[in-house]
Every structure is written in structure tokens, then in C-alpha cells.
Design an enzyme around this catalytic site. Structure first.
Site, PDB file in Angstrom:
ATOM      1  N   ASP A  15      -1.575  -0.807   5.857  1.00 47.12           N
ATOM      2  CA  ASP A  15      -1.819  -0.126   7.291  1.00 47.12           C
ATOM      3  C   ASP A  15      -3.301  -0.238   7.703  1.00 47.12           C
ATOM      4  OD1 ASP A  15      -2.014   1.999   5.235  1.00 47.12           O
ATOM      5  OD2 ASP A  15      -2.478   3.124   7.075  1.00 47.12           O
ATOM      6  N   ASP A  54       0.031   5.213   0.946  1.00 52.83           N
ATOM      7  CA  ASP A  54      -0.465   6.155   1.837  1.00 52.83           C
ATOM      8  C   ASP A  54      -0.450   5.397   3.150  1.00 52.83           C
ATOM      9  OD1 ASP A  54      -0.837   8.972   0.572  1.00 52.83           O
ATOM     10  OD2 ASP A  54      -2.192   7.518  -0.618  1.00 52.83           O
ATOM     11  N   ASP A  86       0.831  -1.169   0.004  1.00 50.66           N
ATOM     12  CA  ASP A  86      -0.066  -0.071   0.158  1.00 50.66           C
ATOM     13  C   ASP A  86       0.891   1.113   0.099  1.00 50.66           C
ATOM     14  OD1 ASP A  86      -2.276   1.743   0.443  1.00 50.66           O
ATOM     15  OD2 ASP A  86      -1.517   2.003   2.495  1.00 50.66           O
TER      16      ASP A  86
END
Length: 212
Positions: A159, A9, A7
Site C-alpha cells: 500500500d 500493515d 505487505d
């Protein structure tokens, strides 16, 4: 051959604070209340779907909001930073022969510009994006088909709980990073294959072949 997809961001780039500021600027225009500190703390401990419901963002407006968000974020790229030790970790994984990629709801242009600034563009073999908040599994599956991979060769690092969901739906192994948006507690509830607290743990995980 191992393939590590990331991922962007909240996992590679520390854009959470910038993202919150942009989202709050767009709140009135898109018809949802801005986030205060109490709400933000609450959202960290909710899954992605629960956080979306709690945010009161109209679902039908999500694709438009994400497009607008990525446009606004472009202005922040010169000010965004990598998470500590992320650059060294990525370079070492690449040096060890791993294929690295990015799967994100951000735009390819934003991601490539940030990586260019950080001198990391050549580290990644593939960058795949779309504006669907819960569409990452399709991107992962597309990479698997295009690169002629088997799912057991692929790991996805993210995240948020939606990253774990995307990995499971795609049949790849999930690595949940606790330094981004979601808390360790909520990430664990979604049962990732691995939970890590610092980017350097990726180096240990992948260089120590006994883990696999």
C-alpha cells in the site's frame, strides 16, 4: 507456479489508525512532532521517502522507533481487523494453488499472532521481516533465493510507494493497493504494474490467467 507476497500493515490488516496513535505516543520520546489531521492527509500524498522527510523523524532513530512501534502494536492485535473481503480473497488464492507470503517491517511474532487470531496462519508459506524501512527488497530477494524462484513468478502487493520500489528493485511485479496508507495518485506516479482498489480485485487478477 505463481507466488504472491504481501505487505502486512495497511495491506492485509487495517492497522493504519492504530499505527498513527502509537507513533504519536512515541513522538516526544523520539524527538519528532506528533501528526495532526492536516499532516496525515499531506503524508498520504507523498512518497515514503518524502513522508519520512516531512515527518521530521531522525533517520538514525528509525530502527529503534520501528522496534518500539512493533512492541507497542502487539498490544493492539486483538483489536485489529482485516480489510473487508481480505480473508475470502486469501483463502480463494490459496485454494487456487498460489504460494502466499508476507514481507514486512512488523515482527514475525506480531504477524503470526494476528494470523492465528484470524485463523489464517496456515494460508501463508513464508513470513519474512526486518526493521529496515527501505529493506524489503532484500527480503524479497532472499525468498526468491531460498525458494529457488524466478523473479517473473513473483508478485508483491503493498500500500506504499516503498513497496513498489522494493518490487522493482527485486525484479518482481508490483501490485499497489489503494486502501492503505498512500493515495492512488502518488502510487500511480511510481508506476506499479497493477493498481487495485479492493482486495477482491486480486481474485479477479490472478484467477483470470489472461492477465498474464
Amino acid at each position: 507456479m505463481k507466488v504472491i507476497l504481501f505487505d502486512f500493515d495497511g495491506t492485509i490488516v487495517n492497522s493504519v489508525d492504530a499505527g498513527i496513535l502509537i507513533t504519536n505516543r512515541l513522538a516526544k520520546e523520539f524527538g519528532f512532532p506528533p501528526f495532526d489531521e492536516e499532516t496525515l492527509e499531506e503524508l498520504k500524498n507523498l512518497g515514503s521517502r518524502g513522508a519520512l522527510k516531512r515527518s521530521q523523524i531522525p533517520v538514525w532513530q528509525l530502527p529503534f522507533l520501528i522496534r518500539r512501534f512493533t512492541y507497542e502494536l502487539k498490544q493492539e492485535i486483538p483489536h485489529l481487523k482485516l480489510f473487508p473481503q481480505m480473508q475470502e480473497t486469501l483463502l480463494e488464492l490459496k485454494q487456487q494453488g498460489y504460494i502466499l507470503g508476507i514481507v514486512s517491517t512488523n515482527s514475525v511474532k506480531n504477524i503470526e499472532e494476528f494470523l492465528r487470531v484470524q485463523k489464517l496462519l496456515s494460508v501463508f508459506d513464508v513470513i519474512s521481516t526486518n526493521y529496515s524501512l527501505f529493506g524489503k527488497s532484500r527480503l524479497i530477494q532472499k525468498i526468491i533465493r531460498q525458494q529457488k524462484l524466478h523473479p517473473n513468478q513473483v508478485y508483491y502487493v503493498g500500500d506504499e510507494t516503498r513497496d513498489i520500489e522494493a518490487a522493482k528493485k527485486s525484479g518482481v511485479r508490483s501490485i499497489a493497493a489503494t486502501w492503505g496508507l498512500n493515495s492512488a495518485e502518488i502510487l500511480l506516479k511510481y508506476e506499479p504494474d497493477f493498481l487495485i482498489n479492493h482486495p477482491t480485485e486480486l481474485r479477479n487478477l490472478f484467477i483470470d490467467k489472461a492477465q498474464f
